[in-house]
Design a protein around this motif. Structure first.
Motif, PDB file in Angstrom:
ATOM      1  N   GLY A  46       0.799  -1.229   0.000  1.00 18.74           N
ATOM      2  CA  GLY A  46       0.000   0.000   0.000  1.00 18.74           C
ATOM      3  C   GLY A  46       0.825   1.270   0.000  1.00 18.74           C
ATOM      4  N   GLU A  47       2.151   1.132   0.046  1.00 23.84           N
ATOM      5  CA  GLU A  47       2.989   2.343   0.060  1.00 23.84           C
ATOM      6  C   GLU A  47       3.028   2.989  -1.335  1.00 23.84           C
ATOM      7  OE1 GLU A  47       7.282   1.882   0.393  1.00 23.84           O
ATOM      8  OE2 GLU A  47       7.154  -0.148  -0.405  1.00 23.84           O
ATOM      9  N   PRO A  48       3.256   4.311  -1.409  1.00 25.40           N
ATOM     10  CA  PRO A  48       3.413   4.960  -2.713  1.00 25.40           C
ATOM     11  C   PRO A  48       4.854   4.843  -3.219  1.00 25.40           C
ATOM     12  CG  PRO A  48       3.535   6.609  -0.988  1.00 25.40           C
ATOM     13  CD  PRO A  48       3.318   5.281  -0.299  1.00 25.40           C
ATOM     14  N   LEU A  49       5.060   5.103  -4.485  1.00 25.32           N
ATOM     15  CA  LEU A  49       6.426   5.229  -5.012  1.00 25.32           C
ATOM     16  C   LEU A  49       7.095   6.417  -4.337  1.00 25.32           C
ATOM     17  CD1 LEU A  49       5.911   4.815  -8.884  1.00 25.32           C
ATOM     18  CD2 LEU A  49       7.020   3.186  -7.354  1.00 25.32           C
ATOM     19  N   ILE A  50       8.402   6.388  -4.195  1.00 22.74           N
ATOM     20  CA  ILE A  50       9.105   7.559  -3.651  1.00 22.74           C
ATOM     21  C   ILE A  50       9.119   8.660  -4.733  1.00 22.74           C
ATOM     22  CG2 ILE A  50      10.525   6.264  -2.016  1.00 22.74           C
ATOM     23  CD1 ILE A  50      12.848   6.532  -4.068  1.00 22.74           C
ATOM     24  N   PRO A  51       9.227   9.922  -4.309  1.00 23.81           N
ATOM     25  CA  PRO A  51       9.121  11.033  -5.266  1.00 23.81           C
ATOM     26  C   PRO A  51      10.072  10.932  -6.454  1.00 23.81           C
ATOM     27  CG  PRO A  51       9.060  11.867  -3.015  1.00 23.81           C
ATOM     28  CD  PRO A  51       9.338  10.399  -2.913  1.00 23.81           C
ATOM     29  N   ALA A  52      11.327  10.554  -6.226  1.00 22.65           N
ATOM     30  CA  ALA A  52      12.282  10.517  -7.342  1.00 22.65           C
ATOM     31  C   ALA A  52      11.865   9.478  -8.381  1.00 22.65           C
ATOM     32  CB  ALA A  52      13.687  10.231  -6.833  1.00 22.65           C
ATOM     33  N   LEU A  53      11.273   8.381  -7.931  1.00 17.08           N
ATOM     34  CA  LEU A  53      10.805   7.361  -8.881  1.00 17.08           C
ATOM     35  C   LEU A  53       9.579   7.862  -9.649  1.00 17.08           C
ATOM     36  CD1 LEU A  53      11.251   3.958  -7.001  1.00 17.08           C
ATOM     37  CD2 LEU A  53      12.298   4.617  -9.179  1.00 17.08           C
ATOM     38  N   GLU A  54       8.664   8.487  -8.936  1.00 14.26           N
ATOM     39  CA  GLU A  54       7.503   9.104  -9.607  1.00 14.26           C
ATOM     40  C   GLU A  54       7.983  10.013 -10.729  1.00 14.26           C
ATOM     41  OE1 GLU A  54       4.325   8.833  -9.410  1.00 14.26           O
ATOM     42  OE2 GLU A  54       3.643   8.406  -7.352  1.00 14.26           O
ATOM     43  N   LYS A  55       8.972  10.834 -10.378  1.00 14.46           N
ATOM     44  CA  LYS A  55       9.484  11.807 -11.350  1.00 14.46           C
ATOM     45  C   LYS A  55      10.142  11.126 -12.536  1.00 14.46           C
ATOM     46  CE  LYS A  55      10.426  15.339  -7.895  1.00 14.46           C
ATOM     47  NZ  LYS A  55      11.491  15.944  -7.084  1.00 14.46           N
ATOM     48  N   VAL A  56      10.924  10.110 -12.259  1.00 11.20           N
ATOM     49  CA  VAL A  56      11.679   9.499 -13.350  1.00 11.20           C
ATOM     50  C   VAL A  56      10.734   8.789 -14.322  1.00 11.20           C
ATOM     51  CG1 VAL A  56      12.323   7.204 -12.443  1.00 11.20           C
ATOM     52  CG2 VAL A  56      13.913   8.456 -13.833  1.00 11.20           C
ATOM     53  N   LEU A  57       9.696   8.152 -13.794  1.00 13.57           N
ATOM     54  CA  LEU A  57       8.747   7.456 -14.675  1.00 13.57           C
ATOM     55  C   LEU A  57       7.965   8.457 -15.523  1.00 13.57           C
ATOM     56  CD1 LEU A  57       7.363   4.650 -12.313  1.00 13.57           C
ATOM     57  CD2 LEU A  57       9.247   4.529 -13.943  1.00 13.57           C
ATOM     58  N   GLU A  58       7.658   9.586 -14.907  1.00 14.10           N
ATOM     59  CA  GLU A  58       6.918  10.613 -15.642  1.00 14.10           C
ATOM     60  C   GLU A  58       7.827  11.277 -16.678  1.00 14.10           C
ATOM     61  OE1 GLU A  58       5.214  13.720 -13.141  1.00 14.10           O
ATOM     62  OE2 GLU A  58       5.091  14.939 -14.977  1.00 14.10           O
ATOM     63  N   ARG A  59       9.011  11.602 -16.243  1.00 17.39           N
ATOM     64  CA  ARG A  59       9.960  12.288 -17.113  1.00 17.39           C
ATOM     65  C   ARG A  59      10.219  11.499 -18.398  1.00 17.39           C
ATOM     66  NH1 ARG A  59      13.897  16.323 -16.728  1.00 17.39           N
ATOM     67  NH2 ARG A  59      12.220  17.158 -15.478  1.00 17.39           N
ATOM     68  N   PHE A  60      10.302  10.188 -18.263  1.00 20.53           N
ATOM     69  CA  PHE A  60      10.645   9.350 -19.421  1.00 20.53           C
ATOM     70  C   PHE A  60       9.415   8.757 -20.100  1.00 20.53           C
ATOM     71  CE2 PHE A  60      14.815   8.741 -17.055  1.00 20.53           C
ATOM     72  CZ  PHE A  60      15.552   9.505 -17.932  1.00 20.53           C
ATOM     73  N   ASN A  61       8.217   9.182 -19.690  1.00 16.97           N
ATOM     74  CA  ASN A  61       6.974   8.617 -20.261  1.00 16.97           C
ATOM     75  C   ASN A  61       7.005   7.093 -20.262  1.00 16.97           C
ATOM     76  OD1 ASN A  61       5.831  11.175 -21.027  1.00 16.97           O
ATOM     77  ND2 ASN A  61       7.402  11.241 -22.627  1.00 16.97           N
TER      78      ASN A  61
END
Lengths: 549, 549
Positions: free
Chosen positions: A384-399
């Motif tokens: 139930g934990e969320p992704l950490i912010p840097a991972l959220e960003k990297v997945l978004e950044r690279f589509n």
């Protein structure tokens, strides 16, 4: 499924960790920015301070020469580790009782037989979270694995370490999944930089780097798929080697998606000296890793390679990768290095990467996250934990989405293409140098930042490039030189050339980024680790004025 | 797009090829089953027959020793090749004028300087379709590429061959895409077995094997991702080496989907003797392939490895892979080999594969066809031609679609798992042998068939297994032993254990499959090509009664 919330599991895991620190070693942790390195570790005696200041090679000699017992050495490092952890949040597990037992047994053996138990007799080694150490925690920062313990059968590096007499007493933190260049997880929080706790230790081997930098362990083992050895080693003022893949054993480790093979990962030492890097690399190869990891190439360690370099070096410099301009301290490190090498008569030529570094990073991201990060997202869903912010960003950044086989084939073809162009560039330098020889190595930054604030997504290009190329590279610190507001003021005239360059430019603040040690990355040719280290020794002596040791 | 139909393009391509055969070498091709090997090549003089009967090593010595000129050697082989092609359909291009010019130049050079031009001075070499030979055809059996010519810049093996004085005069056929174990395409038709033209030469390097077997070239170069060197070499009675991937250069070749990396491909020699396999492998490594292919490991050739094997061998035998029972001649080959080795005092132990071979094949098919064969289907669409029957069958058999990144990760993990279990099995043999040493090599079939009819889809497991494991393997023929209805009658009591086993069982007909030479596959350890060849030499001497040459 469990009815305990992920936050409760985190509280419980951290409580257990905190309680493993002996009451007499607990400290009041000051708030705000601290330079732990400068302030030193409390409670240590002069005797203990002497011990933890030694590099691993010297320490092994001292134990063998009976200057110190294994127990004395162990006690100094384990005491230090307990305090380092409280200041930097770098451990996931601390088990000094087991370490003490191992050290005692080693002393007994030496006493009884007159022989050391192995080439690492009594060496206190820190173990990165995902290396499977029998019976201990391994969770890669995922809450769902918070209580997961490694199986009995050890393999690869851990097995070799145990056989050669290393001492285990702690495991160090890595970020959720390992796929970011800091060390952060919901489970353990953030690992702090030894020189400036407001900044990150770098990652993913941040726990290892912090322990080695502050004397919590004599040597560390990182793993590197995108920069995870080099980034924390650089940010913490250490030496390190990211080898060619499949030179050292890569078995006996936990991975959520074990078999991303377009850019394979590799383990390597994080150490206080280049001598240690050499000693430990040789140990890793001497352990015949091809007998435990079927992908390892059976290449014995080449001794006495140094005779090849009894001449001035010819070194290429790639200061800017064409995509993201490094921060002022990083650029200054390259210039210091250039100047000191030239002063000793070595030839330096400037080079450019023979491909578009931004495009490389886009392709690399598809290789890393080919499955759309499915396996790791599933692990998060489990707890139930969320992704950490840097991972959220990297997945978004690279589509990032899940990519199909035809994309896979295309990006692998791209990978082979850049490898070829890099090889051709390297060979062509023979026509560009005064020595008429091709370059011996390339000097380039380890990162566009000297370090960065927690939860920021930095540019990966300066490290990832050499993972895509699968060439070995060394981290060499520039002793006594630190990011300094007086020398590294922001270039107010610079105009960023892309979105990532802009973010990197904007985050820089000479004051906030101060105190971090300077360093360079030294890049070599595939599978020639021995050559690279020999070249690194020459450069280390020239840059760090160590004379002929 | 073109308005010419694919069939017209085929007619035109075949017409051009047929016209390249000089009028004086054209023959009337008899209908029905022929044993070309037995009947011999027409038009050749005794002098020419002597030349084409030599292996490459002997030939090179004869040229160096001035017994023959390069022109004499070239003329014998090129004349033979023209006739071989008409009987077996094995060429895609024939250009003797260029070959003659090269041979003449080499003779002039030797005459003038007293030195040979390189280690392959005057060696007539056949070149498999997809190796890019400047200005010549390369189409991988696709009609859309029927007129495609290779660019000027040569690389990898072709470049090394040219530098060392090899002579080029023909290119040989491969099947559409290379991904089947026969040599068939809409463009060029079927390549026929030298010993029984009703059966396939095997593939994908079938054109190479036929040329070498019948004296159309002195040595051939195959490429192998699933068995494409070993299958045709075995079916044509030759020696061959499939090395570990990235021991030899794999650049300078045409591929429709260049970067399937889960099971990488590799090039290797197809030859008349094990001496030739050794000579050519050494040449390939001596050419420093790591300077042309960035993926090649810089492992110099180890000379004088033979001293390691001045003792009796310990050899494992895996006769049946647990999935598809080999045909009687294939099983007989293993038993002949076992008996002859035991007679000379070598130790043989029976082993089983430590994984499910059928499951391995299912996973391997996903690795090979990860993109759903998109790239190749697109090439077919471009010209309008259909897939060849064997490809249709293989895609259907394996339920091939485009697979996503998470499947990719899973099958790579599977691959690493079987590699590990194979390594563990190998090490464990030290506890099972009388010698108390681990086995030196494994003897196993090259295929479940000694050969098979055109357009049949055979079981790939006996070769593909060693591609998945990425271990080197040698093909060794059993001289003078052929599939024989009197010795290899069908086992009428056998009950097939799965669908593939059933098809393999049902197709066998002792009469129809007769005449094909017997052979074994000898499997070694990763990157130890020199060791494997040294072991192969001992086995070759024992099995083929060559005494101490």
């Amino acid at each position: 499924m469990t009815t305990v919330s992920w936050k409760e599991r985190v509280v419980e895991a951290r409580r257990r960790l905190a309680e493993s620190i002996p009451a007499e070693l607990r400290i009041e942790v000051p708030q705000g920015k601290i330079n732990v390195q400068k302030e030193g570790i409390q409670f240590l005696t002069k005797f203990e301070k002497d011990i933890i200041s030694l590099d691993a090679t010297t320490l092994l000699e001292a134990i063998k020469g009976k200057k110190y017992t294994c127990v004395e050495v162990f006690k100094a490092f384990s005491k230090s580790a307990a305090i380092v952890h409280q200041l930097t949040n770098s451990l996931t597990e601390y088990f000094p009782d087991e370490g003490l037992l191992m050290a005692q047994k080693l002393d007994d053996y030496y006493e009884k037989t007159g022989k050391t138990a192995g080439s690492l007799h009594g060496l206190p080694v820190s173990i990165k979270d995902h290396l499977e150490l029998a019976g201990h925690l391994a969770n890669m920062g995922f809450v769902t694995w918070a209580e997961r313990r490694s199986p009995k059968n050890e393999d690869g590096i851990v097995k070799a370490l145990r056989q050669e007499g290393a001492v285990f007493y702690l495991k160090t933190a890595m970020p959720m999944s390992g796929m970011v260049l800091e060390t952060a997880s919901n489970l353990w929080g953030h690992v702090k930089n030894p020189y400036n706790t407001n900044l990150t230790s770098g990652g993913s081997s941040g726990g290892e780097a912090v322990m080695v930098a502050l004397g919590g362990s004599a040597i560390g083992i990182g793993t590197d798929t995108a920069g995870s050895i080099r980034c924390p080693a650089a940010f913490c003022g250490l030496y390190a080697l990211k080898p060619t893949c499949f030179r050292f054993a890569y078995t006996g480790m936990l991975f959520p998606s074990p078999s991303q093979i377009s850019i394979a990962g590799c383990p390597g030492p994080i150490a206080k000296s280049i001598t240690d890097v050499k000693m430990f690399s040789k140990f890793l190869v001497d352990s015949e890793p091809w007998n435990s990891d079927p992908n390892v190439v059976p290449l014995p360690w080449k001794n006495d390679i140094e005779h090849k370099f009894k001449r001035k070096l010819t070194v290429g410099v790639i200061k800017f990768d064409g995509a993201v301009m490094p921060h002022p301290p990083v650029l200054r490190a390259i210039e210091i290095c250039r100047e000191r090498l030239q002063r000793e008569g070595h030839e330096i030529i400037d080079l450019e990467l023979p491909f578009d570094s931004y495009e490389l990073m886009q392709n690399a991201s598809k290789m890393y996250f080919l499955s759309g990060f499915k396996e790791c997202k599933k692990l998060c869903e489990e707890s139930g934990e969320p992704l950490i912010p840097a991972l959220e960003k990297v997945l978004e950044r690279f589509n990032i989405e899940e990519f199909g086989g035809s994309v896979n084939f295309k990006i692998n073809a791209y990978r082979n293409g850049v490898r070829k162009s890099f090889l051709e560039m390297w060979k062509k330098t023979a026509t560009q140098t005064q020595s008429k020889r091709e370059i011996d190595a390339i000097i380039t930054p380890n990162s566009s930042c000297s370090a960065f604030p927690h939860d920021f997504l930095p540019w990966w290009g300066y490290t990832t490039t050499y993972n895509v190329l699968d060439v070995p590279s060394l981290v060499i610190p520039i002793t006594g030189e630190y990011a300094d507001p007086n020398k590294d003021s922001k270039d107010l005239t610079y105009e960023p050339i892309n979105d990532w360059d802009k973010e990197n430019y904007e985050i820089y603040d000479a004051e906030a980024f101060s105190g971090i040690p300077l360093n360079i990355q030294l890049v070599g040719k595939r599978y020639l680790e021995e050559d690279l280290i020999a070249i690194g020794e020459i450069i280390d002596r020239a840059v760090n004025k160590k004379g002929c040791e």
